[in-house]
Write a protein that holds these residues in place. Sequence first.
Motif, PDB file in Angstrom:
ATOM      1  N   LEU A 189     -32.309  22.913 -52.433  1.00 48.42           N
ATOM      2  CA  LEU A 189     -31.283  22.628 -51.725  1.00 48.42           C
ATOM      3  C   LEU A 189     -30.203  23.633 -51.748  1.00 48.42           C
ATOM      4  O   LEU A 189     -29.787  24.194 -52.798  1.00 48.42           O
ATOM      5  CB  LEU A 189     -30.934  21.123 -51.896  1.00 48.42           C
ATOM      6  CG  LEU A 189     -31.880  20.035 -51.765  1.00 48.42           C
ATOM      7  CD1 LEU A 189     -31.253  18.547 -52.350  1.00 48.42           C
ATOM      8  CD2 LEU A 189     -32.385  20.147 -50.417  1.00 48.42           C
ATOM      9  N   GLY A 190     -29.246  23.575 -50.779  1.00 48.51           N
ATOM     10  CA  GLY A 190     -28.109  24.599 -50.853  1.00 48.51           C
ATOM     11  C   GLY A 190     -26.972  23.716 -51.498  1.00 48.51           C
ATOM     12  O   GLY A 190     -27.096  22.598 -52.148  1.00 48.51           O
ATOM     13  N   ILE A 191     -25.813  24.450 -51.652  1.00 53.81           N
ATOM     14  CA  ILE A 191     -24.612  24.084 -52.417  1.00 53.81           C
ATOM     15  C   ILE A 191     -24.085  22.541 -51.824  1.00 53.81           C
ATOM     16  O   ILE A 191     -23.559  21.996 -52.553  1.00 53.81           O
ATOM     17  CB  ILE A 191     -23.780  24.963 -52.644  1.00 53.81           C
ATOM     18  CG1 ILE A 191     -23.119  25.690 -51.149  1.00 53.81           C
ATOM     19  CG2 ILE A 191     -24.158  26.197 -53.260  1.00 53.81           C
ATOM     20  CD1 ILE A 191     -21.621  26.439 -51.249  1.00 53.81           C
ATOM     21  N   ASP A 192     -24.472  22.415 -50.601  1.00 55.88           N
ATOM     22  CA  ASP A 192     -24.226  21.153 -50.045  1.00 55.88           C
ATOM     23  C   ASP A 192     -24.712  19.895 -50.579  1.00 55.88           C
ATOM     24  O   ASP A 192     -24.431  18.771 -50.070  1.00 55.88           O
ATOM     25  CB  ASP A 192     -24.439  21.021 -48.230  1.00 55.88           C
ATOM     26  CG  ASP A 192     -25.530  21.596 -47.993  1.00 55.88           C
ATOM     27  OD1 ASP A 192     -26.540  21.491 -48.808  1.00 55.88           O
ATOM     28  OD2 ASP A 192     -25.830  22.126 -46.772  1.00 55.88           O
ATOM     29  N   GLY A 193     -26.009  20.247 -51.255  1.00 55.74           N
ATOM     30  CA  GLY A 193     -26.615  19.201 -51.883  1.00 55.74           C
ATOM     31  C   GLY A 193     -27.450  18.273 -50.945  1.00 55.74           C
ATOM     32  O   GLY A 193     -28.273  17.520 -51.281  1.00 55.74           O
ATOM     33  N   LYS A 194     -27.625  18.573 -49.794  1.00 58.79           N
ATOM     34  CA  LYS A 194     -28.229  18.134 -48.528  1.00 58.79           C
ATOM     35  C   LYS A 194     -29.398  18.818 -47.828  1.00 58.79           C
ATOM     36  O   LYS A 194     -30.443  18.504 -48.017  1.00 58.79           O
ATOM     37  CB  LYS A 194     -27.321  17.547 -47.397  1.00 58.79           C
ATOM     38  CG  LYS A 194     -26.664  16.209 -47.883  1.00 58.79           C
ATOM     39  CD  LYS A 194     -26.313  15.383 -46.632  1.00 58.79           C
ATOM     40  CE  LYS A 194     -25.051  16.240 -45.625  1.00 58.79           C
ATOM     41  NZ  LYS A 194     -23.703  16.261 -46.107  1.00 58.79           N
ATOM     42  N   GLU A 195     -29.050  20.113 -47.267  1.00 58.88           N
ATOM     43  CA  GLU A 195     -29.937  20.943 -46.417  1.00 58.88           C
ATOM     44  C   GLU A 195     -30.639  22.002 -47.210  1.00 58.88           C
ATOM     45  O   GLU A 195     -30.326  22.303 -48.356  1.00 58.88           O
ATOM     46  CB  GLU A 195     -29.121  21.629 -45.385  1.00 58.88           C
ATOM     47  CG  GLU A 195     -28.269  20.779 -44.394  1.00 58.88           C
ATOM     48  CD  GLU A 195     -29.164  19.770 -43.724  1.00 58.88           C
ATOM     49  OE1 GLU A 195     -30.273  20.137 -43.427  1.00 58.88           O
ATOM     50  OE2 GLU A 195     -28.667  18.822 -43.125  1.00 58.88           O
ATOM     51  N   LYS A 196     -31.801  22.314 -46.912  1.00 55.94           N
ATOM     52  CA  LYS A 196     -32.554  23.404 -47.441  1.00 55.94           C
ATOM     53  C   LYS A 196     -31.428  24.675 -47.597  1.00 55.94           C
ATOM     54  O   LYS A 196     -30.771  25.049 -46.573  1.00 55.94           O
ATOM     55  CB  LYS A 196     -33.565  23.780 -46.605  1.00 55.94           C
ATOM     56  CG  LYS A 196     -34.720  24.688 -47.166  1.00 55.94           C
ATOM     57  CD  LYS A 196     -35.874  24.681 -46.303  1.00 55.94           C
ATOM     58  CE  LYS A 196     -36.735  26.010 -46.540  1.00 55.94           C
ATOM     59  NZ  LYS A 196     -37.780  26.312 -45.836  1.00 55.94           N
ATOM     60  N   MET A 197     -31.589  25.397 -48.754  1.00 54.47           N
ATOM     61  CA  MET A 197     -30.693  26.491 -48.932  1.00 54.47           C
ATOM     62  C   MET A 197     -31.035  27.536 -47.838  1.00 54.47           C
ATOM     63  O   MET A 197     -32.212  27.723 -47.731  1.00 54.47           O
ATOM     64  CB  MET A 197     -30.816  27.011 -50.434  1.00 54.47           C
ATOM     65  CG  MET A 197     -30.008  28.314 -50.749  1.00 54.47           C
ATOM     66  SD  MET A 197     -29.979  28.716 -52.389  1.00 54.47           S
ATOM     67  CE  MET A 197     -28.699  27.650 -53.514  1.00 54.47           C
TER      68      MET A 197
END
Length: 329
Positions: A189-197
């Motif tokens: 996960l990306g730094i948003d913690g939600k979407e795939k990095m």
Amino acid sequence: MNKKKGRVFSGARPTGRQHLGNYLGAIKNYVDLQKDYDCVYCIVDLHALTTVEDTLNLKQNTNEMVLDWLAAGVNPEETIVFVQSHVPEVTELHTILSMVTPLGKLTDLPTFKEKVRMQPENVNYGLVGYPVLMTADIVLYKADVVPVGIDQAPHLEFAREIVRSFNHRFNTKVLIEPQMKNTVIPKVLGIDGKEKMGKSLNNHIELAATAEETKARVLDMVTDPARIKRTDPGNPDICNVFTMHKIFSPQADIDMVNVECRRAGIGCVECKTLYAKNLNQELKPFREKRSELASKKSLVDEILQDGSNRARKIAQKTMQEVREAVQLP
Ligand code: ADP
């Protein structure tokens, strides 16, 4: 040299500097596969032409990506690392394979439909043929094995069908049906913690970033949303920072965070600072090696030149067999 189990082929679009998702989801596996297989890793620049945004800075993106691969441990002495378009035989094989590929199947593929949704203004012929070009890539180099994650499995199954169809129609065994090597690809996960990095969402952390840049990105990471005040206990089980600690931190730090977060013994900033320190520590050898490689100006070009020479030898032999099988005059 130990005896290898066969040849692996994998292709990746030239997406420039790689991020943690690329590393954990692809590059690490590229490095590991070298132990057991003869590997052929291709930068698929022709595939990149199917979308407009990918075509910006193709050369620079290729260079940056190869530097990341090399610094991570892809060994060009053994592995063939090359650029797809440097071996033009692939386009000839693509044309021949297209004659045994049913159009309806191509336009029915979910990936094609998805692209049509994403870029309705640019539904080009290349998009339809993408899986045929991918098949040509694999079989041109007589790959025995292709590592694929679950979402790519239908493409490989389709490639196998094309091969069977070719061999049947021309009554030959020239092309090898590639085997699928099921690979568990973690979804980072990306730094948003939600979407795939990923780069497009700008929620990524580049492997080659500086320690300071990395720390700043890590401090921006979203943690357990229910933990609002420093005194609230957190839940590491749903926190992406903890997931990443488990990959990059020493066991003692993982255990400490696991206990202290739950009882508000440490705050998120402290937890993230610790993760940034550990991540930077883990990436240090990679970054040193990368700078050293990058300082040798023509190194990547030389490696790609050598790679395409080696790849082309295999390709030319395959094409000679294919032309004979098809009985081209
Ligand atoms: P492509 O469209 O060629 O897959 P990407 O840059 O999206 O290009 O991905 C390159 C490789 O890195 C792929 O094997 C993909 O599965 C892997 N990858 C990319 N992002 C992630 C992620 N967030 N988590 C895990 N693997 C990833």
